[in-house]
Design an enzyme around this catalytic site. Structure first.
Site, PDB file in Angstrom:
ATOM      1  N   GLU A  31       0.826  -1.209   0.000  1.00  0.00           N
ATOM      2  CA  GLU A  31       0.000   0.000   0.000  1.00  0.00           C
ATOM      3  C   GLU A  31       0.860   1.259   0.000  1.00  0.00           C
ATOM      4  O   GLU A  31       1.926   1.301   0.614  1.00  0.00           O
ATOM      5  CB  GLU A  31      -0.949  -0.007   1.198  1.00  0.00           C
ATOM      6  N   LYS A  92      -6.061   9.799   1.272  1.00  0.00           N
ATOM      7  CA  LYS A  92      -6.100   8.352   1.494  1.00  0.00           C
ATOM      8  C   LYS A  92      -7.299   7.815   0.718  1.00  0.00           C
ATOM      9  O   LYS A  92      -8.425   8.298   0.872  1.00  0.00           O
ATOM     10  CB  LYS A  92      -6.247   8.072   2.983  1.00  0.00           C
ATOM     11  N   VAL A 112      -5.466  -0.675   2.463  1.00  0.00           N
ATOM     12  CA  VAL A 112      -5.572  -2.130   2.316  1.00  0.00           C
ATOM     13  C   VAL A 112      -6.687  -2.480   1.336  1.00  0.00           C
ATOM     14  O   VAL A 112      -6.474  -3.235   0.378  1.00  0.00           O
ATOM     15  CB  VAL A 112      -5.829  -2.796   3.687  1.00  0.00           C
ATOM     16  N   ASP A 144     -19.319   1.060  13.076  1.00  0.00           N
ATOM     17  CA  ASP A 144     -18.010   1.400  12.506  1.00  0.00           C
ATOM     18  C   ASP A 144     -17.209   0.124  12.267  1.00  0.00           C
ATOM     19  O   ASP A 144     -16.609  -0.435  13.192  1.00  0.00           O
ATOM     20  CB  ASP A 144     -17.264   2.343  13.455  1.00  0.00           C
ATOM     21  N   SER A 146     -14.389  -1.505   9.480  1.00  0.00           N
ATOM     22  CA  SER A 146     -13.467  -1.141   8.402  1.00  0.00           C
ATOM     23  C   SER A 146     -13.877  -1.765   7.077  1.00  0.00           C
ATOM     24  O   SER A 146     -14.297  -2.925   7.011  1.00  0.00           O
ATOM     25  CB  SER A 146     -12.050  -1.596   8.766  1.00  0.00           C
ATOM     26  N   ASP A 148     -11.868  -2.700   5.012  1.00  0.00           N
ATOM     27  CA  ASP A 148     -10.941  -3.813   4.761  1.00  0.00           C
ATOM     28  C   ASP A 148     -11.676  -5.142   4.872  1.00  0.00           C
ATOM     29  O   ASP A 148     -11.514  -6.041   4.026  1.00  0.00           O
ATOM     30  CB  ASP A 148      -9.786  -3.812   5.770  1.00  0.00           C
ATOM     31  N   LYS A 165      -5.135  -3.847  14.367  1.00  0.00           N
ATOM     32  CA  LYS A 165      -4.682  -2.883  15.361  1.00  0.00           C
ATOM     33  C   LYS A 165      -5.360  -3.107  16.711  1.00  0.00           C
ATOM     34  O   LYS A 165      -6.546  -3.403  16.781  1.00  0.00           O
ATOM     35  CB  LYS A 165      -4.946  -1.465  14.853  1.00  0.00           C
TER      36      LYS A 165
END
Length: 312
Positions: A31, A92, A112, A144, A146, A148, A165
């Site tokens: 990335e 981003k 990602v 919420d 992601s 990804d 994370k």
């Protein structure tokens, strides 16, 4: 450079990447978000090159991916990396943002999710990242989650990472991946790692120690008809890790502050990561860099094993 055409979307391959794909040699997608939204220039450019070198050390060709001037660039040149590293304000770009940024002809750093879209279209089977996104804490209230995780259900790419994370709800992240039938395998570890922490506290669904077995498992997943990603986690080296309890304490304090200050949505991740970095006196940033390099090297090795399997 060589250019192939998707429907109205130019896909530009760096010469080395194009040659490797044509010859069946292993390539690992990377990335570009880590260039534009990480360290200041020129440290960000130096870090990107260290990550690419780690892929080479693993036996594969690196392909750092970005969008630029209405094109998807797969395999950024040194000049591209320097230009992205030194240009302020590059957005981003996740997978939902790609069509708009491409249409505008703007520069964009891929995350990602968007890298998986680009990698699959370019025919790259492996992607490496320090850590993936996941289900955020409090997602039962905020929804919420992601992008990804959603993109994993749509892209046939093997993702090598150091887990997710620690600021996320890692239990719910694993539950989401299970529900979506995305395989999660930990490489030479019994635990699901948490970015710069060796363990998230959750056991991994599966452990595999052999590169060739992982390569076969990835290929079997797609041969069985799945169109989703295959997740391989590899923990940070213990000597480069951050203590899990220390990170948890910093996150708990930062979450309370974020709630008090009304910080939510996309802003919460950067806020929490900065809070952890401050609480660890910058050690988490150094660990972040170590994770980028170590996962890239493992990604290079596993991609090479997969290429050998495909060539056999």
């Amino acid at each position: 450079m060589s250019t192939s055409s998707l429907p109205d979307i130019p896909l530009v391959l760096g010469d080395e990447v194009a040659d490797a794909l044509n010859e069946g040699r292993p390539v690992v997608a990377l990335e570009s978000n880590v260039i534009t939204h990480g360290l200041p220039y020129p440290d960000n450019a130096a870090t990107a090159r260290k990550v690419e070198q780690a892929v080479r050390a693993g036996g594969s060709v690196p392909a750092t991916i970005a969008v630029d001037a209405g094109r998807i660039v797969v395999g950024m040149s040194d000049a591209d990396i320097d230009r992205f590293a030194s240009t302020p304000g590059i957005p981003k770009v996740s997978s939902r943002d790609m069509p708009v940024v491409l249409a505008q002809g703007r520069m964009g750093a891929l995350t990602v999710a968007s890298c998986l879209v680009a990698a699959e279209r370019a025919g790259i089977a492996f992607f490496s990242s320090a850590g993936i996104g996941g289900v955020h804490r409090g997602a039962e209230r905020t929804m919420d989650i992601s992008s990804d995780l959603v993109q994993f259900t749509r892209s046939k790419v093997a993702v090598v990472c150091a887990g997710a994370k620690k600021i996320l709800d890692l239990g719910l992240t694993l539950e989401y991946l299970e529900t979506q039938c995305v395989p999660v395998v930990s490489y030479r570890s019994d635990d699901f790692p948490a970015f710069y922490c060796v363990s998230s506290g959750f056991p991994s669904p599966m452990r595999l120690d052999d590169d060739e077995v992982i390569a076969r498992a990835v290929e079997n997943h797609w041969a069985l008809g799945s169109n989703s990603a295959f997740l391989v986690t590899t923990p940070v080296r213990p000597e480069e890790a951050i203590d899990s309890d220390e990170v948890d304490a910093a996150i708990t304090e930062a979450m309370a502050a974020a709630d008090r200050d009304g910080i939510r949505g996309q802003a919460i991740t950067k806020y929490l990561m900065r809070a952890v970095d401050a609480a660890t006196q910058g050690r988490s940033s150094r660990a972040n860099m170590a994770v980028l390099v170590s996962t890239a090297e493992v990604g290079g090795r596993l991609a090479a094993a997969h290429a050998r399997l495909k060539a056999a």
